[in-house]
Design a protein around this motif. Structure first.
Motif, mmCIF file in Angstrom:
data_model
loop_
_atom_site.group_PDB
_atom_site.id
_atom_site.type_symbol
_atom_site.label_atom_id
_atom_site.label_comp_id
_atom_site.label_asym_id
_atom_site.label_seq_id
_atom_site.Cartn_x
_atom_site.Cartn_y
_atom_site.Cartn_z
ATOM 1 N N ALA A 104 -3.027 -9.872 3.636
ATOM 2 C CA ALA A 104 -2.270 -9.654 2.400
ATOM 3 C C ALA A 104 -3.214 -9.355 1.243
ATOM 4 O O ALA A 104 -2.947 -8.471 0.424
ATOM 5 N N LEU B 14 -1.212 -3.845 5.720
ATOM 6 C CA LEU B 14 0.207 -4.025 6.014
ATOM 7 C C LEU B 14 0.462 -4.183 7.515
ATOM 8 O O LEU B 14 1.290 -5.009 7.913
ATOM 9 N N VAL C 68 -0.319 -7.758 8.426
ATOM 10 C CA VAL C 68 0.690 -8.651 7.861
ATOM 11 C C VAL C 68 1.962 -8.548 8.693
ATOM 12 O O VAL C 68 2.551 -9.570 9.071
ATOM 13 N N ARG C 69 2.379 -7.337 8.997
ATOM 14 C CA ARG C 69 3.584 -7.112 9.809
ATOM 15 C C ARG C 69 3.446 -7.812 11.167
ATOM 16 O O ARG C 69 4.380 -8.474 11.625
ATOM 17 N N SER D 220 -1.150 -10.781 -2.650
ATOM 18 C CA SER D 220 -0.978 -9.330 -2.548
ATOM 19 C C SER D 220 -0.664 -8.714 -3.914
ATOM 20 O O SER D 220 -1.148 -7.627 -4.232
ATOM 21 N N HIS E 216 -1.468 -4.763 -4.007
ATOM 22 C CA HIS E 216 -0.981 -4.214 -2.743
ATOM 23 C C HIS E 216 0.547 -4.257 -2.707
ATOM 24 O O HIS E 216 1.162 -5.145 -2.111
ATOM 25 N N VAL F 19 2.513 -4.330 0.705
ATOM 26 C CA VAL F 19 2.457 -5.645 1.347
ATOM 27 C C VAL F 19 3.404 -6.601 0.633
ATOM 28 O O VAL F 19 4.162 -7.340 1.276
ATOM 29 N N TYR G 238 6.951 -5.812 1.611
ATOM 30 C CA TYR G 238 7.210 -6.230 2.984
ATOM 31 C C TYR G 238 7.409 -7.745 3.059
ATOM 32 O O TYR G 238 8.338 -8.223 3.721
#
Length: 112
Positions: free
Chosen positions: A13, A18, A21-22, A46, A51, A54, A57
């Motif tokens: 993050a 991304l 993180v996902r 983030s 970001h 991120v 998300y």
């Protein structure tokens, strides 16, 4: 969830990774956990690092727009505003975020 997985997600993050993180969110890592060694939320991290993808998300996958990052002493809304992220600040407010989340218990004795 292992703390190592959370730490790797937190690092992702901060770095704006991304995909990583996902991977961790899909693996069940809690985006609202604050590891006792880090005391920060991935969402605030983030936002502070700029970001946006991120942050979006994380919000879409369970990160609380209300949770204050203990070490930083910032809510997600405060972090977005501090970094000039007006669009994300508006998104957070649309999700009910406010500036007045309670201070962490260990910071309540410090001056504001």
């Amino acid at each position: 969830m292992s703390a190592g997985d959370w730490k790797d997600m937190f690092a992702a993050a901060q770095a704006g990774d991304l995909a990583r993180v996902r991977h961790h969110i899909q693996g069940g890592v809690d985006p609202n956990y604050q590891h006792p060694e880090v005391m920060c939320t991935p969402l605030v991290a983030s936002l502070l690092q700029g970001h946006d993808a991120v942050a979006r998300y994380l919000l879409e996958h369970g990160a609380s727009p209300h949770l204050r990052s203990d070490f930083d002493g910032l809510t997600p809304l405060q972090a977005a505003r501090r970094q000039g992220r007006a669009e994300l600040a508006a998104l957070l407010q649309a999700r009910g975020a406010r500036d007045d989340a309670p201070r962490p218990f260990w910071r309540r004795w410090l001056p504001v």
